[in-house]
Design an enzyme around this catalytic site. Structure first.
Site, PDB file in Angstrom:
ATOM      1  N   LYS A 215       0.877  -1.186   0.000  1.00 31.45           N
ATOM      2  CA  LYS A 215       0.000   0.000   0.000  1.00 31.45           C
ATOM      3  C   LYS A 215       0.909   1.229   0.000  1.00 31.45           C
ATOM      4  O   LYS A 215       1.135   1.860   1.035  1.00 31.45           O
ATOM      5  CB  LYS A 215      -0.931  -0.049   1.213  1.00 31.45           C
ATOM      6  CG  LYS A 215      -2.196   0.749   1.018  1.00 31.45           C
ATOM      7  CD  LYS A 215      -3.241   0.368   2.037  1.00 31.45           C
ATOM      8  CE  LYS A 215      -4.392   1.347   2.053  1.00 31.45           C
ATOM      9  NZ  LYS A 215      -5.078   1.541   0.791  1.00 31.45           N
TER      10      LYS A 215
ATOM     11  N   GLU B 101      -9.065  -6.081  -8.886  1.00 32.72           N
ATOM     12  CA  GLU B 101      -9.798  -5.370  -7.828  1.00 32.72           C
ATOM     13  C   GLU B 101     -10.355  -4.088  -8.405  1.00 32.72           C
ATOM     14  O   GLU B 101     -10.089  -3.758  -9.555  1.00 32.72           O
ATOM     15  CB  GLU B 101      -8.867  -5.101  -6.638  1.00 32.72           C
ATOM     16  CG  GLU B 101      -7.645  -4.269  -6.990  1.00 32.72           C
ATOM     17  CD  GLU B 101      -6.667  -4.091  -5.829  1.00 32.72           C
ATOM     18  OE1 GLU B 101      -7.065  -4.232  -4.669  1.00 32.72           O
ATOM     19  OE2 GLU B 101      -5.494  -3.781  -6.114  1.00 32.72           O
TER      20      GLU B 101
END
Ligand code: PXG
Length: 290
Positions: free
Chosen positions: A149, A182
């Protein structure tokens, strides 16, 4: 509002980072988006763990232990009297020179913001989101693994720009092989004949904390959940589809690329998982106050 900046609590207008910080110059850093519900920080340990895993992958030394970091997050909530809210925890490479070499940045910088949250309107949970497939492919994990991330979210932002141009709510990103990965800021699930499918980590996704929670809830409710590769046709032909993420929680998808999913209404499995997740956040979390 009090921001925790490198261990000090400073007012919002004094919370500033240097133009020589490599987080800004190169997107060299990592972050987490975390929720507080009912005076508890949801899955704090999991978020801190993912933050440290992301940092380790990019060889970024956070100047606190994970336990200390978790405590600073809680303290930031206390200072801002957060009961329900959104927490942003950021670690940057820190100040360096204009070269990209991280060895020029002796000390990582970190800051934590605890604020209110802009929620999706309840109508989105009742009617479902309009989603489009992005032309921009998700970052290839062999180049920059979406499991990290990182502060470099341009891949997702390019997807988001396509979403905006299409007047949609979210964008589905495929990986470089054409498998579903995603959404731009959420994980994806589909339901077919009562079986729940979601792409595996190897599809090149962020291992969402909400995704993990929903897999646990679904299995506890007796559903079969498979982490499998699938393509966009599987989404078109699904009975149900929903997204998961810290901001969105569990949110239905009513159409993809103008095609109705199932009957175009949030399905029974999705509605059951939305209810289960809303129940979970009432008690699953680290208390902010003792
Ligand atoms: N995939 C990506 C690419 C994400 O950024 C998720 C999945 C869901 O993960 P969690 O752990 O939250 O269940 C995310 C996280 C925003 C925003 O403003 C969204 C995220 C992060 C930062 C900002 O929409 N989503």
């Amino acid at each position: 509002m009090w921001i925790c900046l490198d261990g000090e609590f400073v007012p919002r207008d004094q919370a500033k980072v240097s133009v020589f910080d490599h987080g800004l110059l190169y997107g060299d850093g990592v972050f987490e988006g975390i929720r507080a519900y009912h005076g508890r920080v949801f899955r704090l340990a999991q978020h801190v763990r993912r933050l440290y895993d992301s940092a380790r992958t990019i060889q970024l030394q956070i100047p606190l232990t994970p336990a200390q970091y978790g405590e600073v997050i809680l303290e930031t909530c206390r200072r801002n009297q957060i009961h329900d809210g959104y927490i942003r925890a950021v670690v940057t490479r820190g100040v360096g020179d204009l070269g990209l070499d991280p060895r020029k940045c002796p000390l990582a910088s970190y800051f934590i913001i605890a604020a209110g949250i802009q929620l999706y309107p309840e109508s989105c949970y009742e009617q479902g989101l309009k989603v489009v497939t992005c032309a921009t492919r998700r970052n290839d994990p062999t180049a920059l693994d979406p499991a990290v991330k990182s502060l470099n979210y341009l891949n997702n932002i390019l997807g988001r720009i396509e979403v905006n141009r299409a007047n949609a709510d979210e964008g589905l990103m495929l990986n470089s092989l054409g498998n579903v990965s995603e959404a731009t800021g959420d994980n994806i699930f589909v339901v077919r004949d009562g079986v729940i499918l979601t792409p595996p980590i190897a599809a090149g996704i962020l291992q969402g904390i909400t995704r993990d929670a929903v897999i646990e809830l679904a299995r506890a409710a007796g559903f079969t959940v498979k982490e499998e590769f699938f393509n966009v046709q599987v989404v078109y032909n699904a009975d149900e589809c929903f997204l998961t993420g810290t901001a969105a929680e569990v949110i239905p998808v009513r159409e993809l690329d103008g095609r109705e999913i199932g009957d175009g209404q949030p399905g029974a499995v999705t509605r059951q998982l939305i209810a289960a997740f809303r129940e979970l956040v009432k008690h699953d979390g680290t208390p902010i106050h003792g």
